[in-house]
Design a protein around this motif. Structure first.
Motif, short mmCIF file in Angstrom:
data_model
loop_
_atom_site.label_atom_id
_atom_site.label_comp_id
_atom_site.label_asym_id
_atom_site.label_seq_id
_atom_site.Cartn_x
_atom_site.Cartn_y
_atom_site.Cartn_z
N HIS A 1 -9.43 -18.76 -7.30
CA HIS A 1 -9.92 -17.42 -7.62
C HIS A 1 -11.19 -17.48 -8.48
N CYS A 2 -11.24 -18.39 -9.42
CA CYS A 2 -12.35 -18.46 -10.38
C CYS A 2 -13.58 -19.19 -9.83
N GLN A 3 -13.35 -20.27 -9.08
CA GLN A 3 -14.45 -21.10 -8.57
C GLN A 3 -15.33 -21.63 -9.71
N CYS A 4 -14.72 -21.82 -10.86
CA CYS A 4 -15.41 -22.36 -12.04
C CYS A 4 -16.64 -21.53 -12.41
N GLN A 5 -16.48 -20.21 -12.37
CA GLN A 5 -17.62 -19.32 -12.62
C GLN A 5 -17.44 -18.42 -13.83
N ARG A 6 -16.24 -18.21 -14.33
CA ARG A 6 -16.05 -17.24 -15.41
C ARG A 6 -16.85 -17.61 -16.66
N ILE A 7 -16.77 -18.82 -17.09
CA ILE A 7 -17.49 -19.22 -18.31
C ILE A 7 -18.98 -19.32 -18.04
N ARG A 8 -19.34 -19.71 -16.84
CA ARG A 8 -20.75 -19.83 -16.48
C ARG A 8 -21.42 -18.46 -16.39
N LEU A 9 -20.76 -17.50 -15.75
CA LEU A 9 -21.37 -16.19 -15.52
C LEU A 9 -21.11 -15.18 -16.64
N GLY A 10 -20.04 -15.34 -17.37
CA GLY A 10 -19.63 -14.35 -18.35
C GLY A 10 -18.66 -13.37 -17.73
N ASP A 11 -17.85 -12.76 -18.58
CA ASP A 11 -16.77 -11.89 -18.10
C ASP A 11 -17.25 -10.73 -17.23
N ARG A 12 -18.30 -10.05 -17.67
CA ARG A 12 -18.73 -8.85 -16.95
C ARG A 12 -19.14 -9.18 -15.52
N ALA A 13 -20.03 -10.13 -15.34
CA ALA A 13 -20.48 -10.48 -14.00
C ALA A 13 -19.33 -11.06 -13.17
N TRP A 14 -18.51 -11.89 -13.80
CA TRP A 14 -17.42 -12.56 -13.09
C TRP A 14 -16.35 -11.58 -12.62
N TRP A 15 -15.99 -10.65 -13.50
CA TRP A 15 -14.86 -9.76 -13.23
C TRP A 15 -15.03 -8.97 -11.94
N TYR A 16 -16.24 -8.49 -11.69
CA TYR A 16 -16.47 -7.62 -10.53
C TYR A 16 -16.94 -8.38 -9.30
#
Length: 194
Positions: free
Chosen positions: A26-41
């Motif tokens: 689900h994450c594809q190792c992107q949450r910390i890289r993109l930040g919560d706002r961009a990642w969440w949506y």
């Protein structure tokens, strides 16, 4: 375990480690890289597209680092490690800054941000080998320091695999990092100056 740099040529192996469901997929190792706002949506498919592009950067792109661990030739684990400045989520979080006066723009400090171990390979200590490989990867690319931000469970508390993707203190300590702060009840900042 054999370690290899994660590249677009190893895309199928990356996705094998992440699986077809669960937190890593689900994450594809992107949450910390993109930040919560961009990642969440962002849908998981778009996150995967972002990751694929990160694994095939143009020559002038910011440094991206991730490693794959193979057990008997099978893709079994993943660890992300890159300059701390590439992780948007940490710029606005109290992790790693609480109680510290660090330069948020210091590219010489690298962060180990995310682990994934493939189902069927967990509870074998692979995170230890991945953490050690991440430190060595950062060292060979000129990092001045390496940090990790592991989670620590309360006594008797079980942590879900989705929460432990940031690591636990043991693998970081075995790789030479020591605790430098406790920004929250369950999070630690661990560091190794190189």
């Amino acid at each position: 375990m054999e370690i290899a740099e994660a590249t677009v040529e190893r895309w199928d192996d990356v996705q094998t480690v992440f699986g077809t469901r669960g937190g890593a997929h689900h994450c594809q190792c992107q949450r910390i890289r993109l930040g919560d706002r961009a990642w969440w949506y962002m849908p998981a498919e778009e996150r995967a597209h972002e990751l694929r592009e990160q694994l095939d950067p143009p020559p002038d792109a910011p440094t991206f680092g991730a490693l794959l661990g193979y057990v008997d030739g099978e893709p079994a684990g993943w660890v992300a490690v890159a300059p701390r400045t590439t992780f948007v989520r940490y710029r606005g979080s109290q992790v790693p800054w609480a109680g510290r006066h660090e330069d948020k723009d210091d590219d010489g400090v690298w962060a180990v941000t995310c682990f994934a171990v493939r189902a069927g390979y967990r509870k074998r200590g692979l995170m230890y080998e991945l953490a050690a490989a991440a430190v060595e990867h950062a060292r060979t690319r000129g990092a001045q320091a390496v940090e990790g931000y592991p989670i620590v469970p309360d006594p008797g508390q079980q942590i879900t695999w989705g929460e432990v993707n940031v690591g636990t203190p043991g693998p970081f300590a075995a790789a030479g990092l020591t605790e430098v702060s406790r920004p929250t009840k369950r999070r630690r900042v661990m560091r190794l100056d190189l």
